[in-house]
Motif scaffolding. Structure first.
Motif, short mmCIF file in Angstrom:
data_model
loop_
_atom_site.label_atom_id
_atom_site.label_comp_id
_atom_site.label_asym_id
_atom_site.label_seq_id
_atom_site.Cartn_x
_atom_site.Cartn_y
_atom_site.Cartn_z
N PRO A 175 0.81 -1.23 0.00
CA PRO A 175 0.00 0.00 0.00
C PRO A 175 0.85 1.27 0.00
O PRO A 175 0.34 2.36 -0.29
CB PRO A 175 -0.81 -0.12 1.29
CG PRO A 175 0.01 -1.00 2.18
CD PRO A 175 0.67 -1.99 1.26
N HIS A 176 2.14 1.12 0.33
CA HIS A 176 3.00 2.30 0.40
C HIS A 176 3.87 2.45 -0.84
O HIS A 176 4.65 3.41 -0.93
CB HIS A 176 3.92 2.20 1.62
CG HIS A 176 3.21 2.01 2.92
ND1 HIS A 176 2.31 2.93 3.41
CD2 HIS A 176 3.27 0.99 3.83
CE1 HIS A 176 1.84 2.50 4.58
NE2 HIS A 176 2.40 1.33 4.85
N ALA A 177 3.75 1.56 -1.79
CA ALA A 177 4.68 1.54 -2.93
C ALA A 177 4.67 2.86 -3.70
O ALA A 177 5.73 3.37 -4.08
CB ALA A 177 4.34 0.38 -3.86
N GLN A 178 3.47 3.40 -3.95
CA GLN A 178 3.40 4.60 -4.78
C GLN A 178 4.04 5.81 -4.11
O GLN A 178 4.84 6.52 -4.73
CB GLN A 178 1.94 4.91 -5.13
CG GLN A 178 1.81 6.10 -6.08
CD GLN A 178 0.37 6.29 -6.57
OE1 GLN A 178 -0.49 5.48 -6.32
NE2 GLN A 178 0.16 7.40 -7.28
N ILE A 179 3.73 6.02 -2.83
CA ILE A 179 4.31 7.19 -2.14
C ILE A 179 5.80 7.00 -1.94
O ILE A 179 6.60 7.95 -2.04
CB ILE A 179 3.59 7.46 -0.80
CG1 ILE A 179 4.14 8.72 -0.13
CG2 ILE A 179 3.70 6.27 0.13
CD1 ILE A 179 3.96 9.99 -0.90
N ASP A 180 6.23 5.76 -1.68
CA ASP A 180 7.66 5.51 -1.50
C ASP A 180 8.42 5.81 -2.80
O ASP A 180 9.49 6.42 -2.78
CB ASP A 180 7.91 4.06 -1.09
CG ASP A 180 7.46 3.77 0.33
OD1 ASP A 180 6.97 4.69 1.01
OD2 ASP A 180 7.60 2.60 0.76
N GLN A 181 7.83 5.40 -3.93
CA GLN A 181 8.48 5.67 -5.22
C GLN A 181 8.49 7.17 -5.51
O GLN A 181 9.46 7.70 -6.06
CB GLN A 181 7.76 4.93 -6.34
CG GLN A 181 8.44 5.04 -7.69
CD GLN A 181 9.85 4.47 -7.69
OE1 GLN A 181 10.06 3.34 -7.25
NE2 GLN A 181 10.81 5.24 -8.18
N THR A 182 7.43 7.85 -5.13
CA THR A 182 7.37 9.30 -5.33
C THR A 182 8.49 10.00 -4.57
O THR A 182 9.17 10.89 -5.10
CB THR A 182 6.01 9.85 -4.87
OG1 THR A 182 4.97 9.30 -5.69
CG2 THR A 182 5.97 11.37 -4.96
#
Length: 217
Positions: free
Chosen positions: A5-12
Motif C-alpha cells: 500500500p506504500h509503494a506509490q508514495i515511496d516511489q514518489t
C-alpha cells in the motif's frame, strides 16, 4: 501477495530525492513516513553535501570508486605491493571527479585520509626495516555519519606485521566523522581479496559490512 500500500508514495519520495539538487524531503507525515521506510530498506542515505538532504543508493551506484590504478596489475603479479599508486594520487583523482563546488571541502579532508598511516617500524639488529605497505580507497556510501563530499566512504588496507606476505593485514572503512569498521586477515593475499569484496559491494552503509566479516569500532 497483496500489493504494497506504500509503494506509490515511496516511489514518489525516491524520485523526488533523485531529481532534487538537495535531496530534501517535505516535512509532511506521508513523505516522512515514506522516508523512514526507504532508509530502513537501505534505498536512501543521509546526504554528505546538503543539510537535511538524502541521496539514493541508485544514484550512488553510478559513481566511480577510487583505488590504486595499478591494483589489477599487482593482483596479476605485474608489480610489487610497494609500487601501488601513491595515496596522494588516488585522493587527487577523487577530488577532481567532484563538482567544483565540493572540491575545496574534499581538499580540507585530505590530511585525515592520506595521512592516516601506521608509524614506521623500529630497526631490528641495527638494520632498517621497510615501512609497512599501505593503500587507500574511496567508495560511494555512508556510515553512522555522512561520508566525505560527494557521499564517499574512505578506507585503507595496511600491513600490521613484519611479514608482508604471511603476517596480518587490517582493512579499515570510515565515514566523515570516523564511524568505522575493521576486518583483520592473516595474509596479504587475503587482505587484497577482502579489498576486492568491499569494492564490489559498494555503495553500502558501513554497518552492512558485517556480512563480510567486519566489526564496528
Amino acid at each position: 501477495m497483496a500489493p504494497n500500500p506504500h509503494a506509490q508514495i515511496d516511489q514518489t519520495v525516491l524520485d523526488l530525492i533523485e531529481h532534487s539538487s538537495t535531496g530534501v524531503v517535505p516535512h509532511t507525515p506521508a513523505y516522512q513516513d515514506a522516508l523512514v521506510r526507504l532508509r530502513a530498506a537501505h534505498q536512501v542515505y543521509v546526504s554528505a553535501d546538503h543539510k537535511n538532504g538524502f541521496v539514493s543508493v541508485r544514484s550512488l551506484a553510478a559513481l566511480p570508486s577510487f583505488y590504486a590504478q595499478n591494483l589489477e596489475s599487482f593482483l596479476a603479479g605485474g608489480c610489487e605491493v610497494t609500487a601501488l599508486e601513491p595515496e596522494a594520487s588516488i585522493y587527487s583523482r577523487y577530488v577532481k571527479s567532484l563538482p567544483i563546488a565540493l572540491q575545496s571541502a574534499a581538499e580540507e579532508r585530505r590530511a585525515s585520509v592520506v595521512a592516516k598511516r601506521t608509524p614506521h617500524r623500529v630497526k631490528h639488529g641495527g638494520e632498517a626495516v621497510q615501512d609497512p605497505a599501505h593503500t587507500i580507497f574511496l567508495i560511494p556510501g555512508a556510515g553512522p555519519n555522512p561520508g566525505l563530499p560527494g557521499n564517499y566512504l574512505y578506507g585503507s588496507l595496511l600491513q600490521t606485521s613484519l611479514d608482508a606476505a604471511q603476517g596480518d593485514w587490517a582493512l579499515h572503512v570510515h565515514d566523515r566523522e570516523d564511524g568505522a569498521a575493521l576486518c583483520t586477515v592473516g595474509t596479504q593475499a587475503a587482505g587484497f581479496e577482502k579489498l576486492q569484496e568491499v569494492l564490489a559491494s559498494s555503495p553500502f552503509l558501513i554497518e552492512e559490512l558485517d556480512s563480510l566479516g567486519f566489526g564496528m569500532i
